[in-house]
Enzyme design. Sequence first.
Site, PDB file in Angstrom:
ATOM      1  N   CYS A 208       0.825  -1.190   0.000  1.00 59.45           N
ATOM      2  CA  CYS A 208       0.000   0.000   0.000  1.00 59.45           C
ATOM      3  C   CYS A 208       0.867   1.252   0.000  1.00 59.45           C
ATOM      4  O   CYS A 208       2.090   1.187  -0.047  1.00 59.45           O
ATOM      5  CB  CYS A 208      -0.902   0.011   1.236  1.00 59.45           C
ATOM      6  SG  CYS A 208      -1.865  -1.501   1.458  1.00 59.45           S
TER       7      CYS A 208
ATOM      8  N   ARG B 224      -4.848   1.359  -0.776  1.00 55.71           N
ATOM      9  CA  ARG B 224      -4.776  -0.070  -0.486  1.00 55.71           C
ATOM     10  C   ARG B 224      -4.624  -0.940  -1.725  1.00 55.71           C
ATOM     11  O   ARG B 224      -5.356  -0.782  -2.702  1.00 55.71           O
ATOM     12  CB  ARG B 224      -6.029  -0.522   0.272  1.00 55.71           C
ATOM     13  CG  ARG B 224      -5.917  -1.974   0.761  1.00 55.71           C
ATOM     14  CD  ARG B 224      -7.169  -2.456   1.427  1.00 55.71           C
ATOM     15  NE  ARG B 224      -6.952  -3.792   2.007  1.00 55.71           N
ATOM     16  CZ  ARG B 224      -7.916  -4.644   2.318  1.00 55.71           C
ATOM     17  NH1 ARG B 224      -9.183  -4.307   2.115  1.00 55.71           N
ATOM     18  NH2 ARG B 224      -7.623  -5.824   2.821  1.00 55.71           N
ATOM     19  N   LEU B 225      -3.657  -1.853  -1.654  1.00 57.21           N
ATOM     20  CA  LEU B 225      -3.565  -2.993  -2.561  1.00 57.21           C
ATOM     21  C   LEU B 225      -3.961  -4.205  -1.737  1.00 57.21           C
ATOM     22  O   LEU B 225      -3.229  -4.623  -0.829  1.00 57.21           O
ATOM     23  CB  LEU B 225      -2.144  -3.148  -3.112  1.00 57.21           C
ATOM     24  CG  LEU B 225      -1.901  -4.343  -4.039  1.00 57.21           C
ATOM     25  CD1 LEU B 225      -2.727  -4.214  -5.316  1.00 57.21           C
ATOM     26  CD2 LEU B 225      -0.419  -4.462  -4.384  1.00 57.21           C
TER      27      LEU B 225
ATOM     28  N   ILE C 119      -4.414  -7.674  -0.217  1.00 58.96           N
ATOM     29  CA  ILE C 119      -3.663  -8.932  -0.245  1.00 58.96           C
ATOM     30  C   ILE C 119      -4.216  -9.929   0.764  1.00 58.96           C
ATOM     31  O   ILE C 119      -4.448 -11.093   0.451  1.00 58.96           O
ATOM     32  CB  ILE C 119      -2.162  -8.686   0.042  1.00 58.96           C
ATOM     33  CG1 ILE C 119      -1.566  -7.672  -0.947  1.00 58.96           C
ATOM     34  CG2 ILE C 119      -1.392 -10.004   0.009  1.00 58.96           C
ATOM     35  CD1 ILE C 119      -1.517  -8.154  -2.378  1.00 58.96           C
TER      36      ILE C 119
ATOM     37  N   ASN D 131       1.749  -0.022   5.555  1.00 63.33           N
ATOM     38  CA  ASN D 131       2.181  -0.513   4.242  1.00 63.33           C
ATOM     39  C   ASN D 131       3.065  -1.721   4.467  1.00 63.33           C
ATOM     40  O   ASN D 131       4.090  -1.609   5.146  1.00 63.33           O
ATOM     41  CB  ASN D 131       2.957   0.596   3.514  1.00 63.33           C
ATOM     42  CG  ASN D 131       3.694   0.089   2.286  1.00 63.33           C
ATOM     43  OD1 ASN D 131       3.266  -0.855   1.644  1.00 63.33           O
ATOM     44  ND2 ASN D 131       4.811   0.728   1.962  1.00 63.33           N
ATOM     45  N   GLY D 132       2.678  -2.876   3.923  1.00 69.99           N
ATOM     46  CA  GLY D 132       3.538  -4.043   4.042  1.00 69.99           C
ATOM     47  C   GLY D 132       2.781  -5.319   4.344  1.00 69.99           C
ATOM     48  O   GLY D 132       1.572  -5.402   4.154  1.00 69.99           O
ATOM     49  N   GLU D 133       3.525  -6.302   4.831  1.00 73.77           N
ATOM     50  CA  GLU D 133       2.964  -7.597   5.215  1.00 73.77           C
ATOM     51  C   GLU D 133       3.685  -8.101   6.459  1.00 73.77           C
ATOM     52  O   GLU D 133       4.914  -8.040   6.531  1.00 73.77           O
ATOM     53  CB  GLU D 133       3.120  -8.634   4.092  1.00 73.77           C
ATOM     54  CG  GLU D 133       2.446  -8.282   2.783  1.00 73.77           C
ATOM     55  CD  GLU D 133       0.931  -8.310   2.838  1.00 73.77           C
ATOM     56  OE1 GLU D 133       0.380  -8.892   3.805  1.00 73.77           O
ATOM     57  OE2 GLU D 133       0.303  -7.745   1.927  1.00 73.77           O
TER      58      GLU D 133
END
Length: 630
Positions: free
Chosen positions: A2, A50-51, A53, A75-77
């Site tokens: 994101c 937002r992307l 996932i 932002n991230g995972e």
Amino acid sequence: MCGIAGLFYPKTPKPVDPARIVQMADAMAHRGPDGSGVWTGPGIGLGHRRLSIIDLGGGAQPMASQDGEIVVSYNGEIYNFQEIRVELQALGARFLTNSDTEILLHGWRAWGPDLLGRLNGMFAFALYDAATRSLFLARDRFGVKPLHYTQLSDGAIAFASELKGLLAHPSFRRTADVRAVEDYLGLGYIPDDSSILAGVSKLPAGHFLLVERGKPMPRPVQWWDIDFSQRATAKPRDLEAELVDRLREAVRSRMIADVPLGAFLSGGVDSSAVVALMAEASRAAVKTCTIGFDVADHDETAHARAIADRFATQHRSRTVAADDFALIDTLVDAFDEPFADASALATYRVCELARETVTVALSGDGADEAFAGYRRFRFFAAEERMRGLLPERLRAGIFGTLGRHYPKADWAPRPFRARTTLLALAEGGEYAYPKAVGVTGPELRNRLYSRGAVKALAGHNAEQRYTDTMRTAPARDGLDRAQYADIKHYLPGDILTKVDRTSMAVGLEAREPLLDHRLVQFAATLPSSLRIRGGQGKWLLKKAMAPWLPRDILYRPKMGFVTPVSAWFRTALADEAARLARSRVLGGTGWFDMPVIATLAADHRAGRADHGRTLWQLLMLERSLARLFG
């Protein structure tokens, strides 16, 4: 993956216009094409693109705690979020979503900044705590995800994933920093402790910034560092077995997604290892993709195809022209700052190809830094052995004299540049290695600069950060120090910036399993002989992957995304090189001796010298400055 943005007033909680936050976040819409959100409170505003996932329906951001006291834009995972979730539930936390974002809210309440040490992932996030009236900014261990910030004229702290998020704020004043130009010409990228725009900071990898309202602006705090000072004592066969276990876990943990997932496959050791372990862990065929070139010397598609066939992947490849420089303006827009790693052209194309069928792609990035895979590490290790044979004063006298009188041959491959090698041996490793990893050397940079630029630089030089880092590295030998410095500077400044900007430009999430921090820390403890042996880098990694990968993949010369910029400036871009000497953008800065640029371009075109990489740097600098300042 994101994009995040926001404003925070650290003194007086002035009202924040939500439209301003939207404007900043929307400047990075490519990072999050699936949705957007904004949240504001007294003196604070958070924005998000937002992307999707994980938890596609329930992970909208900014996300607030149930009592509204804590809000996060992230932002991230977080790859181990499920384990942390269980731990937090045992402490009484009640979750409303299945997203990894929510563990940041409950984790902050339970552990504060100590939450970071529990996270295994890639991330940059901004968290506001109304109870303490504080803003917490944090970045992952290696700097996979970016975070920029600055203080505006009205006192607000503005932050964003990319520089363009700051540029979208009308109060942001654009002033170029000539010291960043020195960094860029020396290294080929603007490192994380620098910015092309004065007043902009990048939160360093493995650091956090806790800003409390009413208190002075603090400095970033380091919450994690890699340590090369310890040595594993187990037998090589046991270390090999442990390495395989860690590789498996790193890959499997990064295969969790609620969207289509695949991998980049170049046919080299690193991406092939990732694909092999993905295939082992997956019931379905792994989706892989490769970019090939129309020049045989630069094309690796046959090697990639061999791996794809070996593991029965759903493989797609596309051939692009080796002179695919039509992307220059696209890259300038994606990177914001000048960026001279020409392999970004091919990286963009492979991300573009991957995005046609997947939303997440695993890459092989990080292994060269962790396991000493770059050729320069082998040269440097050999030089260090030579340095150890002679006292410093004697070595400086012998090699320095020989080097000064040896013919200069910058056009030759490094192993044949005797003058360069002799002069490197005359210096200490902490001075020689920064020059080896750089692009345009100090001597040529000094020729390029105007007197005004030299005065403005006031002795600042690009290599000094490397020297300082190597001197203070938690390390036992020269190879340790070189790897440590690359992990601190080259990895976040070049490699991870390249992958982040090119993947995000097309709305793709890239994951780097070989940068699992537990794996990299394990690699840092390996004896140097298990990293480099018999002229081979990544020795133990290659040995560990022998049951999966054929010998011709494991031990063939490293190619990577080679971009023939030197050839371009003698053919299709020859006129561009000559035009640089007449550039109003470069000339208008007052930084350069323009006749020297003209001489470089003429000598390169005539074959008298190879200045291709420097000309590429100047071209990308010109385009970036034109975009930033109009």
